[in-house]
Design an enzyme around this catalytic site. Sequence first.
Site, PDB file in Angstrom:
ATOM      1  N   HIS A 442      35.897  24.579  -1.354  1.00  0.00           N
ATOM      2  CA  HIS A 442      35.469  24.782   0.036  1.00  0.00           C
ATOM      3  C   HIS A 442      36.620  24.644   1.026  1.00  0.00           C
ATOM      4  CE1 HIS A 442      32.211  25.678   2.641  1.00  0.00           C
ATOM      5  NE2 HIS A 442      31.269  25.107   1.915  1.00  0.00           N
ATOM      6  N   ASP A 446      34.924  29.488   3.501  1.00  0.00           N
ATOM      7  CA  ASP A 446      33.569  29.035   3.792  1.00  0.00           C
ATOM      8  C   ASP A 446      32.565  29.857   2.988  1.00  0.00           C
ATOM      9  OD1 ASP A 446      34.440  27.109   5.634  1.00  0.00           O
ATOM     10  OD2 ASP A 446      34.580  28.616   7.213  1.00  0.00           O
TER      11      ASP A 446
END
Length: 471
Positions: A442, A446
């Site tokens: 992450h 995104d």
Amino acid sequence: MAQVLEFKLPDLGEGLTEAMIVQWLVQVGDVVAVDQPVVEVETAKAMVEVPCPYGGVVTARFGEEGTELPVGAPLLTVAVGAPASGGDTEGSGNVLVGYGTGAPPARRRRVRSGDPARSAAAPAGDNGPAEPVGLTGAAPAAVPGAERSAVTALQTQAGATAAPVRPDGPARPDGPARPEGPVPVISPLVRRLARENGLDLRQLHGSGPDGLILRADVEYALRAATAEAQVPQAPATRISDVPGTRTPLRGIRGAVADKLSRSRREIPDATCWVDADATELMNARRAMNATGGPKISLLALLARICTAALARFPELNSTVDMEAREVVRLDRVHLGFAAQTERGLVVPVVRDAHTRNAESLSAEFARLTEAARTGTLTPAQLTGGTFTLNNYGVFGVDGSTPIINHPEAAMLGVGRIVPKPWVHEGELAVRQVVQLSLTFDHRVCDGGTAGGFLRYVADCVEQPAVLLRTL
């Protein structure tokens, strides 16, 4: 006059510091040629046959099968004939994974019978460890056959040798504490964070280069200590007292355990998944293979889809440099694929996968899979991946949330392809359905980027003609 030379475990490359003896290929008393493989060892990366740079008679071996030796530890000694020119004996000059056999170590002073201290150990300034006890209790440099310069006599004498002797070496520490001296940390902030929370940095093993302690290491240790303090303590049971079968975490299995633990500790991963109708992809593969020529594997078609998707979403072909606090987007796709072997899970790497077509990818997958099964993959073939394709459908499962192959940023998982009821063109039909999952770091992107990548892969699986845009 014959000379006894010591051959040490060479540097096997890729930063490897030790290897386990799997199988000796020669016995004491055997005659070996220059560059003849003498032992098979297993490193954290692969199985390797180690060639000896000297030709002559094996006079001693060090370490039984199953023993782990550090790089530089003695492997065996070889009695060779005197050089014709009277100079130093040359090595073969060949290279084994970055190791040049070069010239042998300098000749040691011969042990005298009246010098028990020299017989027991070498002085601090000597060129290596104490002379190993070899054939009949005498040091190799004092073997009577060598003094008579008769190699045949050496071979005869070696036939009645005693059991191999393991080299002496420093004992492994019982705990994770570091030796005395300054502890390497990435910044003074990390040192202050540990000091303010009463954390002993000597008890940590840093995940940075050369054991450098990062801020993430300190924060992880503090979280672990807090969680332990909040859990009610049951009566202590030492793990060493628990009965059961014990399997050492070493070699390939140990390397896998270390990498998976580091990935889980450092990478904030997330997973998204989607079901896709793979009927048209299966039909396209069937049509390709019906035209003759080399067969195209399903894994190769999925790999071709991956490289096309990475061209559209290059953020997922990245790695994170935490020291510089940068995301490094990589220009080339080196595609790893998970392969289960008798020695454990390995991830061979297809170099420059973005430049290959389906036929080339099929051939490379087949070559690397065969090398994985036979244990002949080299360290270079197991490192350097930038993205991994994991076809866990071969195990008969539909889905999974795999652990990212550190230091990569993402992994595509493919489940089994099975017939299921599916709405196709407004009608309920039985179609070949597969579940696709993407586990991603992450920090590099995104959910929008990860979802876009996975949706593009699913579209290509459902309609392979989409790939025509990128051919």
